[in-house]
Write a protein that holds these residues in place. Structure first.
Motif, short mmCIF file in Angstrom:
data_model
loop_
_atom_site.label_atom_id
_atom_site.label_comp_id
_atom_site.label_asym_id
_atom_site.label_seq_id
_atom_site.Cartn_x
_atom_site.Cartn_y
_atom_site.Cartn_z
N HIS A 4 33.52 33.96 50.62
CA HIS A 4 32.98 32.60 50.72
C HIS A 4 33.35 31.74 49.51
CE1 HIS A 4 30.39 35.17 53.21
NE2 HIS A 4 30.17 34.09 53.95
N VAL A 5 33.44 30.44 49.79
CA VAL A 5 33.41 29.45 48.71
C VAL A 5 31.97 28.94 48.61
CG1 VAL A 5 35.82 28.74 48.85
CG2 VAL A 5 34.13 27.61 50.30
N GLY A 6 31.71 28.11 47.59
CA GLY A 6 30.34 27.62 47.42
C GLY A 6 29.65 28.36 46.29
N VAL A 7 28.42 28.77 46.51
CA VAL A 7 27.61 29.39 45.46
C VAL A 7 28.28 30.62 44.87
CG1 VAL A 7 25.41 30.50 44.96
CG2 VAL A 7 25.48 28.52 46.48
N THR A 8 28.84 31.48 45.73
CA THR A 8 29.50 32.70 45.25
C THR A 8 31.01 32.54 45.17
OG1 THR A 8 29.65 33.62 47.49
CG2 THR A 8 27.68 34.15 46.23
N GLY A 9 31.50 31.33 45.34
CA GLY A 9 32.94 31.10 45.46
C GLY A 9 33.76 31.55 44.27
N LYS A 10 33.32 31.21 43.07
CA LYS A 10 34.07 31.57 41.88
C LYS A 10 34.09 33.08 41.69
CE LYS A 10 36.33 29.89 38.31
NZ LYS A 10 37.48 28.98 38.46
N VAL A 11 32.95 33.71 41.91
CA VAL A 11 32.84 35.16 41.83
C VAL A 11 33.80 35.82 42.82
CG1 VAL A 11 31.29 37.06 42.49
CG2 VAL A 11 30.50 35.31 40.91
N CYS A 12 33.83 35.28 44.03
CA CYS A 12 34.68 35.83 45.08
C CYS A 12 36.16 35.70 44.72
CB CYS A 12 34.38 35.13 46.41
SG CYS A 12 35.20 35.86 47.84
N SER A 13 36.56 34.54 44.26
CA SER A 13 37.97 34.32 43.93
C SER A 13 38.42 35.24 42.80
CB SER A 13 38.23 32.86 43.57
OG SER A 13 37.55 32.47 42.40
N HIS A 60 31.78 43.71 42.32
CA HIS A 60 31.47 44.14 43.69
C HIS A 60 32.56 43.65 44.65
CE1 HIS A 60 29.15 45.18 47.25
NE2 HIS A 60 29.37 43.96 47.72
N VAL A 61 33.00 42.40 44.49
CA VAL A 61 34.08 41.88 45.34
C VAL A 61 35.33 42.74 45.18
CG1 VAL A 61 35.62 39.92 45.74
CG2 VAL A 61 33.19 39.51 45.33
N TYR A 62 35.64 43.11 43.95
CA TYR A 62 36.80 43.98 43.70
C TYR A 62 36.65 45.30 44.46
CZ TYR A 62 40.28 46.78 41.25
OH TYR A 62 41.35 47.60 40.96
N LYS A 63 35.47 45.91 44.37
CA LYS A 63 35.23 47.18 45.06
C LYS A 63 35.38 47.02 46.58
CE LYS A 63 32.07 49.05 41.57
NZ LYS A 63 30.65 49.34 41.24
N GLN A 64 34.88 45.89 47.09
CA GLN A 64 35.00 45.63 48.53
C GLN A 64 36.45 45.40 48.94
OE1 GLN A 64 32.15 46.94 49.38
NE2 GLN A 64 31.75 45.39 50.95
N PHE A 117 32.66 42.67 54.41
CA PHE A 117 32.16 41.48 53.72
C PHE A 117 32.41 41.68 52.22
CE2 PHE A 117 29.08 40.10 57.20
CZ PHE A 117 29.70 38.89 57.38
N LEU A 118 32.96 40.67 51.58
CA LEU A 118 33.36 40.81 50.18
C LEU A 118 32.25 40.50 49.18
CD1 LEU A 118 36.91 39.18 50.30
CD2 LEU A 118 36.34 41.62 50.30
N ASP A 119 31.47 39.46 49.45
CA ASP A 119 30.55 38.96 48.43
C ASP A 119 29.09 38.96 48.89
OD1 ASP A 119 31.10 37.04 50.29
OD2 ASP A 119 31.57 35.45 48.86
#
Length: 262
Positions: free
Chosen positions: A217-226, A194-198, A185-187
């Motif tokens: 995920h997109v949505g609430v954490t979407g920008k962070v994830c991308s 954290h996403v980078y580490k994952q 799981f990335l985010d």
């Protein structure tokens, strides 16, 4: 004549051994898939992914405001589409599941009906994975109904691995439905670092197994994830790991038979 044969035989044996050795040392391409869940709903990160150049697989929530639009957008830009099937968890709000979720109070017939409707609501889908579902995936009757419908529609299944007691692997194997499990799981923590580490963790898993699957995920954490994913791409290139649609992790025969969208 005998002398010629004596000379030729060792030469032929050596040629065969060299050829066999070359075939055995052929390096397989390392492949990882990035499934991005929750398309169809929230907008955070949607454009980043669907207008980006990383071949993510778009998992689209059925019956949401933008379900059809996001599936069509993804397909138009060459991204693989999946059904992100909402299933009842052990903990969490019912509202997180959206309309027509798969809950444990449904009969197998009702489950089949909802899964068929979900597939119909998302054009170009070639697979499905579960949204939440830590409770529902442990119920054999419910999972069997889902896998049967997946088989009827030539869909692969990705077990999002929200429960270690998921019935998906055994029932998919029994019914001959292609299935793989999520590795990372990335985010789960909303931080691009954290996403980078994952993503680096995904790279290590892929180097060990030959393939790997991560879910963001997109949505609430979407920008962070991308942001975290895009920042990790240089590291994936350095390790010679190719990001591919999920279907490319299955064998070529399965791809040709099951996963080519209409």
């Amino acid at each position: 004549m005998k002398k010629i044969m004596v000379i030729l035989i060792p030469f032929l044996l050596l040629s065969f051994q060299v050829k066999a050795s070359a075939e055995n040392t052929e390096v397989k391409q390392l492949k990882a898939a990035l499934i991005i869940d929750d398309f169809g709903g929230g907008i955070g990160g949607v454009r980043d992914f669907l207008e980006g150049d990383i071949p993510i697989t778009a998992a689209v929530m059925p019956f949401s405001v933008n379900s059809k639009a996001h599936a069509e957008w993804a397909h138009k830009n060459g991204f693989e589409v999946m059904v992100h099937l909402p299933m009842e968890p052990k903990h969490g709000k019912r509202s997180w599941l959206g309309p027509k979720p798969i809950t444990v109070d449904l009969t197998p017939q009702q489950v089949r009906k909802r899964v068929k409707e979900a597939i119909k609501s998302i054009p170009y889908a070639v697979g499905l994975n579960n949204h939440m579902g830590s409770l529902a995936v442990e119920k054999e009757g419910i999972v069997r109904a889902i896998v049967e419908v997946a088989k009827e529609n030539n869909l692969y299944i990705i077990d999002s691995a929200t429960s270690p007691r998921s019935k998906f692997p055994e029932i998919a194997l029994e019914l001959g439905v292609p299935l793989l499990k999520r590795d990372v799981f990335l985010d789960d923590i909303s931080s691009s670092s954290h996403v980078y580490k994952q993503m680096i963790r995904l790279a290590k898993v892929t180097e060990i197994k030959g393939t790997g699957i991560a879910i963001g995920h997109v949505g609430v954490t979407g920008k962070v994830c991308s942001v975290g994913i895009f920042q990790s791409m240089d590291e994936f290139k350095r390790r010679d790991i190719k990001i591919v649609p999920v279907s490319e992790l299955f064998s070529e025969k399965l791809i040709e038979k099951n996963f080519v969208p209409n």
